[in-house]
Write a protein that holds these residues in place. Structure first.
Motif, PDB file in Angstrom:
ATOM      1  N   ARG A  59      -7.783 -22.479  -4.612  1.00 43.67           N
ATOM      2  CA  ARG A  59      -8.443 -22.684  -5.903  1.00 43.67           C
ATOM      3  C   ARG A  59      -8.813 -21.370  -6.558  1.00 43.67           C
ATOM      4  O   ARG A  59      -8.851 -20.337  -5.901  1.00 43.67           O
ATOM      5  CB  ARG A  59      -9.626 -23.649  -5.758  1.00 43.67           C
ATOM      6  CG  ARG A  59     -10.943 -23.087  -5.295  1.00 43.67           C
ATOM      7  CD  ARG A  59     -11.947 -24.256  -5.168  1.00 43.67           C
ATOM      8  NE  ARG A  59     -12.936 -23.997  -4.144  1.00 43.67           N
ATOM      9  CZ  ARG A  59     -14.183 -23.627  -4.407  1.00 43.67           C
ATOM     10  NH1 ARG A  59     -14.576 -23.480  -5.635  1.00 43.67           N
ATOM     11  NH2 ARG A  59     -15.026 -23.400  -3.426  1.00 43.67           N
ATOM     12  N   ASP A 112     -12.586 -23.251   2.686  1.00 48.33           N
ATOM     13  CA  ASP A 112     -12.138 -24.613   2.397  1.00 48.33           C
ATOM     14  C   ASP A 112     -13.339 -25.557   2.372  1.00 48.33           C
ATOM     15  O   ASP A 112     -13.826 -25.999   3.409  1.00 48.33           O
ATOM     16  CB  ASP A 112     -11.136 -25.039   3.485  1.00 48.33           C
ATOM     17  CG  ASP A 112     -10.684 -26.483   3.328  1.00 48.33           C
ATOM     18  OD1 ASP A 112     -10.949 -27.089   2.270  1.00 48.33           O
ATOM     19  OD2 ASP A 112     -10.052 -26.994   4.275  1.00 48.33           O
ATOM     20  N   ALA A 113     -13.808 -25.869   1.146  1.00 52.91           N
ATOM     21  CA  ALA A 113     -15.022 -26.681   0.998  1.00 52.91           C
ATOM     22  C   ALA A 113     -14.849 -28.071   1.594  1.00 52.91           C
ATOM     23  O   ALA A 113     -15.829 -28.738   1.923  1.00 52.91           O
ATOM     24  CB  ALA A 113     -15.397 -26.779  -0.480  1.00 52.91           C
ATOM     25  N   ALA A 114     -13.597 -28.510   1.757  1.00 51.79           N
ATOM     26  CA  ALA A 114     -13.357 -29.861   2.265  1.00 51.79           C
ATOM     27  C   ALA A 114     -13.375 -29.916   3.790  1.00 51.79           C
ATOM     28  O   ALA A 114     -13.324 -31.002   4.367  1.00 51.79           O
ATOM     29  CB  ALA A 114     -12.012 -30.367   1.755  1.00 51.79           C
ATOM     30  N   SER A 115     -13.461 -28.769   4.446  1.00 50.21           N
ATOM     31  CA  SER A 115     -13.399 -28.783   5.911  1.00 50.21           C
ATOM     32  C   SER A 115     -14.678 -29.356   6.517  1.00 50.21           C
ATOM     33  O   SER A 115     -15.787 -28.919   6.181  1.00 50.21           O
ATOM     34  CB  SER A 115     -13.184 -27.368   6.441  1.00 50.21           C
ATOM     35  OG  SER A 115     -13.356 -27.366   7.849  1.00 50.21           O
ATOM     36  N   PRO A 116     -14.540 -30.302   7.446  1.00 60.71           N
ATOM     37  CA  PRO A 116     -15.735 -30.850   8.120  1.00 60.71           C
ATOM     38  C   PRO A 116     -16.427 -29.824   9.015  1.00 60.71           C
ATOM     39  O   PRO A 116     -17.578 -30.031   9.418  1.00 60.71           O
ATOM     40  CB  PRO A 116     -15.189 -32.018   8.948  1.00 60.71           C
ATOM     41  CG  PRO A 116     -13.718 -31.818   9.033  1.00 60.71           C
ATOM     42  CD  PRO A 116     -13.299 -30.957   7.880  1.00 60.71           C
ATOM     43  N   ASN A 166     -17.655 -27.070   8.120  1.00 59.00           N
ATOM     44  CA  ASN A 166     -18.801 -26.466   7.433  1.00 59.00           C
ATOM     45  C   ASN A 166     -20.093 -27.211   7.732  1.00 59.00           C
ATOM     46  O   ASN A 166     -21.083 -26.612   8.151  1.00 59.00           O
ATOM     47  CB  ASN A 166     -18.527 -26.400   5.918  1.00 59.00           C
ATOM     48  CG  ASN A 166     -17.354 -25.487   5.595  1.00 59.00           C
ATOM     49  OD1 ASN A 166     -17.223 -24.413   6.179  1.00 59.00           O
ATOM     50  ND2 ASN A 166     -16.483 -25.919   4.711  1.00 59.00           N
ATOM     51  N   LEU A 212     -20.485 -22.983  -0.988  1.00 54.80           N
ATOM     52  CA  LEU A 212     -20.618 -24.319  -0.396  1.00 54.80           C
ATOM     53  C   LEU A 212     -21.930 -24.965  -0.833  1.00 54.80           C
ATOM     54  O   LEU A 212     -22.192 -26.115  -0.513  1.00 54.80           O
ATOM     55  CB  LEU A 212     -20.548 -24.233   1.136  1.00 54.80           C
ATOM     56  CG  LEU A 212     -19.204 -23.783   1.713  1.00 54.80           C
ATOM     57  CD1 LEU A 212     -19.297 -23.587   3.222  1.00 54.80           C
ATOM     58  CD2 LEU A 212     -18.111 -24.795   1.367  1.00 54.80           C
TER      59      LEU A 212
END
Ligand SMILES: *Cc1c(COP(=O)(O)O)cnc(C)c1O
Length: 408
Positions: free
Chosen positions: A251, A188-192, A194, A227
């Motif tokens: 996605r 999940d690229a939107a997860s903080p 990362n 990412l």
């Protein structure tokens, strides 16, 4: 493609040997090594500048560690990750020169086994470091140092890093090849999470840089590679993407499917209205119906959660697995049995499905991720659950071979 190869074959008279085995197989598992190689290429392009290793734990996610690792080695892959030392020893027998990392670290009292097979443990505690140091006495042993940056599964702390940096004696005789950590939310690229883990990993590298200047750094699994460049460091560790599964949630992914599962039609039968199909009599025909019975079940990794309605009663016809059969998509009807499943082919033209045909359970039309979704899990679990009963066919260089090397 393989289905066609198979059909071509079934039109010939079976001969003794491989062909007879094929004709007698209830299920076929076709592994496309060319697709694995193409996915490896795609990852190399995405992570340009970093070394791309291959994670081949759990029998290469169910595809078969031997054929997969040999092909990736031929494509230029030099570093491999397994979960356990026994997997590593099996891989060592195939690839004498590869760097083989053991992700689960060092088990107590097994340093001699790791050393004998030239395995590189990903040391995840000061106790493991001490045991490996003890084993290295008077010589030198390679290791990875595994640090936790927020997943709280395996890995040493920042305080451990500071201690290792301050005191060289703690790693006497250990050649640290790799400093690594693992991302919890790379799908999940939107997860903080990362960015938080990236910052912690950079902090660890700063602490350790002086002491282990020659070590490579590694943070990214398949999802992590996408990412962005900041996450690549010196070496990336893709697994599921090599095998055509999705490393993302919600996605599209660019990877080529590498697995096709086909099951044979054992019987085609008519049902009267109001009759029920399968264990528990959970599926009822609304009108007259035509059913195909296929030779695969939960013992083959086609999970019982793919039943329709679901085993716990919720859902109804919208849930449960779907198969591709005679050019159509047909729904599972009733509970998945151990060795069989039933599909509703009432919507297909009469005579379209025949006894002895093959139906696609996973493949070009039914993705492993869709099957995972319908079973309430992930493509990862569907792949690693692929049963041992299927007849396995490997496609390489456009040619299909059985595991034993027989031509198909
Ligand atoms: C399994 C694993 C990987 C590979 O993850 P994918 O999501 O399959 O790419 C990488 N690193 C570690 C530590 C793992 O456990």
């Amino acid at each position: 493609m393989i289905a066609r190869a198979f059909l071509r074959f079934t039109k010939r008279a079976p001969v003794i040997g491989t062909d007879t085995d094929l004709a007698a197989a209830g299920g076929l598992l076709t592994i496309d090594l060319d697709a694995v190689a193409a996915n490896y290429d795609m990852l190399r392009a995405e992570a340009a500048g970093a070394e791309v290793s291959a994670v081949v734990k759990a029998n290469a996610y169910g595809l078969g560690m031997g054929p997969v690792a040999r092909r990736l080695a031929a494509e230029g892959c030099r570093s491999f990750f397994v979960a356990e030392a026994n997997e590593g020893a099996a891989l060592r027998a195939l690839l004498p020169d590869a760097e083989i990392y053991v992700l689960n670290g060092l088990f107590p009292g097994t340093a001699g086994f790791y050393a004998a097979h030239g395995l590189v443990p990903c040391l995840a505690s000061m106790a493991e470091v001490a045991e490996w140091r003890e084993a290295a006495k008077g010589g030198s042993l390679k290791a990875a140092l595994h640090f936790d940056t927020g997943m709280n599964r395996l890995g040493m702390s920042e305080a451990d890093a500071a201690a290792l940096a301050a005191e060289g004696a703690l790693t006497a005789g250990i050649e640290v090849r790799l400093i690594m950590s693992h991302l919890a939310c790379a799908d999940d690229a939107a997860s903080p999470m990362n960015a938080r883990q990236l910052a912690r990993f950079r902090g660890l590298r700063t602490i350790l840089a002086g002491r282990f200047a020659g070590a490579k750094a590694s943070l990214a699994n398949s999802g992590g590679i996408y990412l962005g460049k900041d996450y690549h460091f010196d070496l990336v560790r893709p697994g599921v993407s090599l095998y055509g599964g999705s490393p993302f949630t919600g996605r599209e992914h660019p990877f080529r499917p590498a697995v096709t599962v086909e099951a044979r039609v054992l019987a085609v039968r008519e049902m009267a209205a109001e009759e029920t199909a399968g264990y528990g009599a959970t599926w009822k025909a609304r009108g007259t119906a035509r059913m195909a019975v296929l030779a695969a079940g939960y013992a083959d990794g086609y999970m019982r959660a793919l039943s329709s309605p679901r085993p716990n009663g919720d859902g109804g016809d919208d849930y449960g697995g779907q198969v591709r059969i005679a050019g159509y998509t047909a729904p599972v009807a009733g509970r998945i049995s151990m060795d069989m499943l039933i599909v509703d082919v009432s919507g297909l033209p009469e005579g379209a499905v025949k006894r002895g045909d093959m139906a696609e359970l996973i493949g070009p039309h039914i993705t492993v991720d869709d099957v995972g979704l319908k079973a309430g899990t992930l493509g990862y679990e569907i792949l690693t659950s692929l049963g041992g009963r299927y007849m396995r066919i490997y496609v390489s260089g456009g040619k299909a071979m059985t595991e034993g090397g027989g031509r198909v």
